[in-house]
Design a protein around this motif. Sequence first.
Motif, PDB file in Angstrom:
ATOM      1  N   PRO A   1       0.844  -1.236   0.173  1.00 40.72           N
ATOM      2  CA  PRO A   1       0.121  -0.164   0.008  1.00 40.72           C
ATOM      3  C   PRO A   1       1.314   1.428  -0.090  1.00 40.72           C
ATOM      4  O   PRO A   1       1.917   1.466   0.398  1.00 40.72           O
ATOM      5  CB  PRO A   1      -0.921   0.109   1.413  1.00 40.72           C
ATOM      6  CG  PRO A   1      -0.096  -1.251   2.022  1.00 40.72           C
ATOM      7  CD  PRO A   1       0.515  -2.317   0.837  1.00 40.72           C
ATOM      8  N   PRO A   2       0.636   2.018  -0.548  1.00 37.15           N
ATOM      9  CA  PRO A   2       1.322   3.812  -1.096  1.00 37.15           C
ATOM     10  C   PRO A   2       1.794   3.774   0.563  1.00 37.15           C
ATOM     11  O   PRO A   2       2.626   4.853   0.501  1.00 37.15           O
ATOM     12  CB  PRO A   2       0.279   4.616  -1.399  1.00 37.15           C
ATOM     13  CG  PRO A   2      -0.796   3.931  -1.700  1.00 37.15           C
ATOM     14  CD  PRO A   2      -0.735   2.547  -1.276  1.00 37.15           C
ATOM     15  N   GLU A   3       1.125   3.882   1.376  1.00 38.66           N
ATOM     16  CA  GLU A   3       1.812   4.643   3.186  1.00 38.66           C
ATOM     17  C   GLU A   3       3.041   3.763   3.677  1.00 38.66           C
ATOM     18  O   GLU A   3       4.185   4.245   4.204  1.00 38.66           O
ATOM     19  CB  GLU A   3       0.442   5.095   4.262  1.00 38.66           C
ATOM     20  CG  GLU A   3      -0.018   2.538   4.569  1.00 38.66           C
ATOM     21  CD  GLU A   3      -1.190   2.678   3.243  1.00 38.66           C
ATOM     22  OE1 GLU A   3      -2.144   2.670   4.192  1.00 38.66           O
ATOM     23  OE2 GLU A   3      -1.285   3.063   2.595  1.00 38.66           O
ATOM     24  N   ILE A   4       2.862   2.100   3.505  1.00 38.71           N
ATOM     25  CA  ILE A   4       3.914   1.350   3.495  1.00 38.71           C
ATOM     26  C   ILE A   4       5.096   1.511   2.542  1.00 38.71           C
ATOM     27  O   ILE A   4       6.495   1.797   2.936  1.00 38.71           O
ATOM     28  CB  ILE A   4       3.816  -0.543   3.517  1.00 38.71           C
ATOM     29  CG1 ILE A   4       2.731  -0.282   4.497  1.00 38.71           C
ATOM     30  CG2 ILE A   4       5.328  -1.069   3.732  1.00 38.71           C
ATOM     31  CD1 ILE A   4       2.585  -2.055   5.003  1.00 38.71           C
ATOM     32  N   GLN A   5       5.191   2.497   1.292  1.00 39.23           N
ATOM     33  CA  GLN A   5       6.052   2.610   0.575  1.00 39.23           C
ATOM     34  C   GLN A   5       6.810   3.596   0.713  1.00 39.23           C
ATOM     35  O   GLN A   5       7.797   4.202   0.850  1.00 39.23           O
ATOM     36  CB  GLN A   5       5.397   2.901  -0.849  1.00 39.23           C
ATOM     37  CG  GLN A   5       4.697   1.498  -1.784  1.00 39.23           C
ATOM     38  CD  GLN A   5       4.204   1.904  -3.655  1.00 39.23           C
ATOM     39  OE1 GLN A   5       4.677   2.041  -3.748  1.00 39.23           O
ATOM     40  NE2 GLN A   5       3.721   0.775  -3.759  1.00 39.23           N
ATOM     41  N   THR A   6       5.993   4.900   1.318  1.00 44.54           N
ATOM     42  CA  THR A   6       6.768   5.779   2.025  1.00 44.54           C
ATOM     43  C   THR A   6       7.203   5.630   2.835  1.00 44.54           C
ATOM     44  O   THR A   6       8.215   5.722   3.061  1.00 44.54           O
ATOM     45  CB  THR A   6       5.271   6.948   2.250  1.00 44.54           C
ATOM     46  OG1 THR A   6       5.010   7.205   1.310  1.00 44.54           O
ATOM     47  CG2 THR A   6       5.838   8.681   2.984  1.00 44.54           C
ATOM     48  N   VAL A   7       6.708   5.262   3.893  1.00 44.73           N
ATOM     49  CA  VAL A   7       7.680   4.355   5.182  1.00 44.73           C
ATOM     50  C   VAL A   7       9.182   3.776   4.666  1.00 44.73           C
ATOM     51  O   VAL A   7      10.499   3.742   5.199  1.00 44.73           O
ATOM     52  CB  VAL A   7       7.012   3.387   6.131  1.00 44.73           C
ATOM     53  CG1 VAL A   7       7.721   3.097   7.265  1.00 44.73           C
ATOM     54  CG2 VAL A   7       6.088   4.485   6.419  1.00 44.73           C
ATOM     55  N   VAL A   8       9.556   2.766   3.185  1.00 42.12           N
ATOM     56  CA  VAL A   8      10.813   2.754   2.880  1.00 42.12           C
ATOM     57  C   VAL A   8      11.181   3.923   1.936  1.00 42.12           C
ATOM     58  O   VAL A   8      12.693   4.294   2.598  1.00 42.12           O
ATOM     59  CB  VAL A   8       9.895   0.933   1.846  1.00 42.12           C
ATOM     60  CG1 VAL A   8      11.455   1.039   1.239  1.00 42.12           C
ATOM     61  CG2 VAL A   8       9.324   0.264   2.189  1.00 42.12           C
TER      62      VAL A   8
END
Length: 479
Positions: free
Chosen positions: A203-210
Amino acid sequence: MTTPARRPLKKRGSGKLSTEREKAAAETTEKKSTATGIHALDPEEGELFECDPLSISPNPMNRRLALGDMDEMVASVARQGVHTPGAVMHMDLFLAMYPEWADLVSHPERRYILGPGHRRHAAAQQAGKPMLVILRNKWAKSRSVEENLISENEDRVGLSPVEQALQLDLLRRRGFTTEQIAERSSYSSKGTVSRYLNLLDLPPEIQTVVHEGHLSHKAAYVLSTIKDDEDSNSSPAAHELQRRALGWMREEGLSAEAAKNRLKQQAAFPAGNATPAVAVPDTALGSTNDNSHQKRDAGAPEQQDEQPLQKADKTPANGKAPIPKQAQGNPAPLSEPEVSDAAAAAKVRAVACQILLTEERYASAEDMYTRLVDAVLNPEEWKPAAALAHAWLRELGKGPDFGRPSKYVAEVAASKDTKLKRRVAYAIGLAADELRAAQPDRTWDDRDRAHLQLLMTSKAAYQPTEWEQRQLGLVSPEH
């Protein structure tokens, strides 16, 4: 900014001008142009030259999510200019060869479009300096712009795993397999390519965390392998599971593997292993063998586990909070509800044991030794433990395909596969502990506590049920 005349800095190739270029040079000299001779001509393929950065458009194929802190680079370019060249193609040629990208080009009216060099281009614009570039029209003609962007970016510092994945995705969009992408992009293997591309299923929010560096590539890849009931890792249901796992990593300091394994247990017994009634700290199950399961088997291949996210309030790693022991004496008979609770807890623990056996790093030498000694010194435990271990390992597809436990164990013992031998031996010791803990007519002792400690603090990430917490004295019977 005044547009400087194009300054050819180096002519690559034969070193001879063509007849047309000589003629053009003579004409411009006669006209007394401000840009005389060869300086007024278009560059040739592979030629190094300087040009106005305002004549170059950024390339939508560049998958950097942000240019980052530009202050230092702008100051350097203002002082010394751009020393490392970028690469450009003629805009009309690029649009002709890549019409599918035409709508995304920010300045289609400009003469050139960038290949690699977007940070240098931005710095040159801000500093008011010309841009040093090489003409690479052949990339557009051969439709290899994507590969060259990836190859150039491999040598650049600061690309996040998500940005690298987005770059590789350019080739996937063109129908290339992971193996072909690896060959064209110079990545080490198709497995490496897959581990990057999988990040785009999160999901986009986990991609952002990475992307922001708060979660490692390895941990993110593990989360990306969490799938829903339909075997999809990119559906809304899968994304919800991935978010739940990330939440455990943040709140409890679990590794990604442990969070994934907890989801497996909850999927197997959704009502039987709910979140415990009270929080159990990692060090609550103190013993003389604290954290021994985390030591690495000397015979296992070297590999570094991903680091879990930092807990908000973490107990010191070497701290011990001893568990109150049960009252001594004969155990009181269990009530019918307690028998049911004990049986339900045993089923979930069995799943946790199997999950632990799927790990490549499932036990330290000391942990294995302790369990094997316990099992060997209690002969009545050996046969049923071997039978249970055999059932677990057969279900997991580990070892030879024999239906009888005795024949299975004998075949393993005669083999030269030392890794399999250790796994089977450990499974027998683990099964002996589990069979003992599952007996409903006895009070738990230190061995049972150590067994539960292993399941809770290993990558199995087991969550004790309320019944198990009562056996450990963590919850009062009236709770």
